[in-house]
Design a protein around this motif. Structure first.
Motif, PDB file in Angstrom:
ATOM      1  N   VAL A 190      -4.834   5.015  -9.315  1.00  0.00           N
ATOM      2  CA  VAL A 190      -6.001   5.900  -9.285  1.00  0.00           C
ATOM      3  C   VAL A 190      -7.130   5.472 -10.216  1.00  0.00           C
ATOM      4  O   VAL A 190      -8.247   5.991 -10.105  1.00  0.00           O
ATOM      5  CB  VAL A 190      -5.601   7.362  -9.597  1.00  0.00           C
ATOM      6  N   THR A 246       0.405   6.131  -6.670  1.00  0.00           N
ATOM      7  CA  THR A 246      -0.938   5.720  -6.265  1.00  0.00           C
ATOM      8  C   THR A 246      -1.699   5.171  -7.458  1.00  0.00           C
ATOM      9  O   THR A 246      -1.698   5.788  -8.530  1.00  0.00           O
ATOM     10  CB  THR A 246      -1.723   6.917  -5.681  1.00  0.00           C
ATOM     11  N   GLY A 274      -6.584   2.631  -5.245  1.00  0.00           N
ATOM     12  CA  GLY A 274      -6.238   3.252  -3.974  1.00  0.00           C
ATOM     13  C   GLY A 274      -4.916   2.802  -3.384  1.00  0.00           C
ATOM     14  O   GLY A 274      -4.418   3.429  -2.439  1.00  0.00           O
ATOM     15  N   ASP A 275      -4.315   1.727  -3.908  1.00  0.00           N
ATOM     16  CA  ASP A 275      -3.007   1.304  -3.399  1.00  0.00           C
ATOM     17  C   ASP A 275      -2.003   2.439  -3.563  1.00  0.00           C
ATOM     18  O   ASP A 275      -1.946   3.088  -4.609  1.00  0.00           O
ATOM     19  CB  ASP A 275      -2.491   0.088  -4.175  1.00  0.00           C
ATOM     20  N   THR A 276      -1.230   2.683  -2.511  1.00  0.00           N
ATOM     21  CA  THR A 276      -0.245   3.757  -2.520  1.00  0.00           C
ATOM     22  C   THR A 276       1.102   3.203  -2.077  1.00  0.00           C
ATOM     23  O   THR A 276       1.164   2.383  -1.158  1.00  0.00           O
ATOM     24  CB  THR A 276      -0.686   4.897  -1.579  1.00  0.00           C
ATOM     25  N   ARG A 317       5.538   9.565  -4.317  1.00  0.00           N
ATOM     26  CA  ARG A 317       4.396   8.713  -3.982  1.00  0.00           C
ATOM     27  C   ARG A 317       3.778   8.215  -5.280  1.00  0.00           C
ATOM     28  O   ARG A 317       3.595   8.970  -6.235  1.00  0.00           O
ATOM     29  CB  ARG A 317       3.373   9.493  -3.176  1.00  0.00           C
TER      30      ARG A 317
END
Length: 89
Positions: A12, A10, A27-29, A8
């Motif tokens: 941050v 992300t 916040g995009d993951t 994953r």
């Protein structure tokens, strides 16, 4: 070798007030296996070595070895991405 672990990615943090040319926001993951094409090529280029380390059994420097923070190489924005191995449940 067994099944590769999930990775994953992300967003941050960021270190400037500039706008990401690829449109990434805090916040995009992203799931590496299914969404890597959505990640900015500059960021992907910088993150890929750490992703490979995690996917092939290595450990990253830091607290637990299963995650780390890495910068986008665009000096006008400097997005900070967390790369983490997600253990199979």
């Amino acid at each position: 070798m067994g099944k590769k672990p999930k990775i994953r990615i992300t967003l941050v943090d960021k270190k400037s007030n500039g706008y990401c040319s690829h449109g990434h926001k805090y916040g995009d993951t992203f799931d590496f296996d299914t969404e890597r094409g959505k990640l900015c090529p500059l960021a992907m280029h910088a993150l890929f070595p750490m992703i490979n380390i995690l996917r092939y059994g290595g450990r990253l420097p830091g607290d637990d070895g299963n995650s780390g923070l890495y910068c986008c190489p665009d000096a006008n924005i400097i997005n900070i991405f967390k790369v983490e191995k997600i253990e199979d449940i």
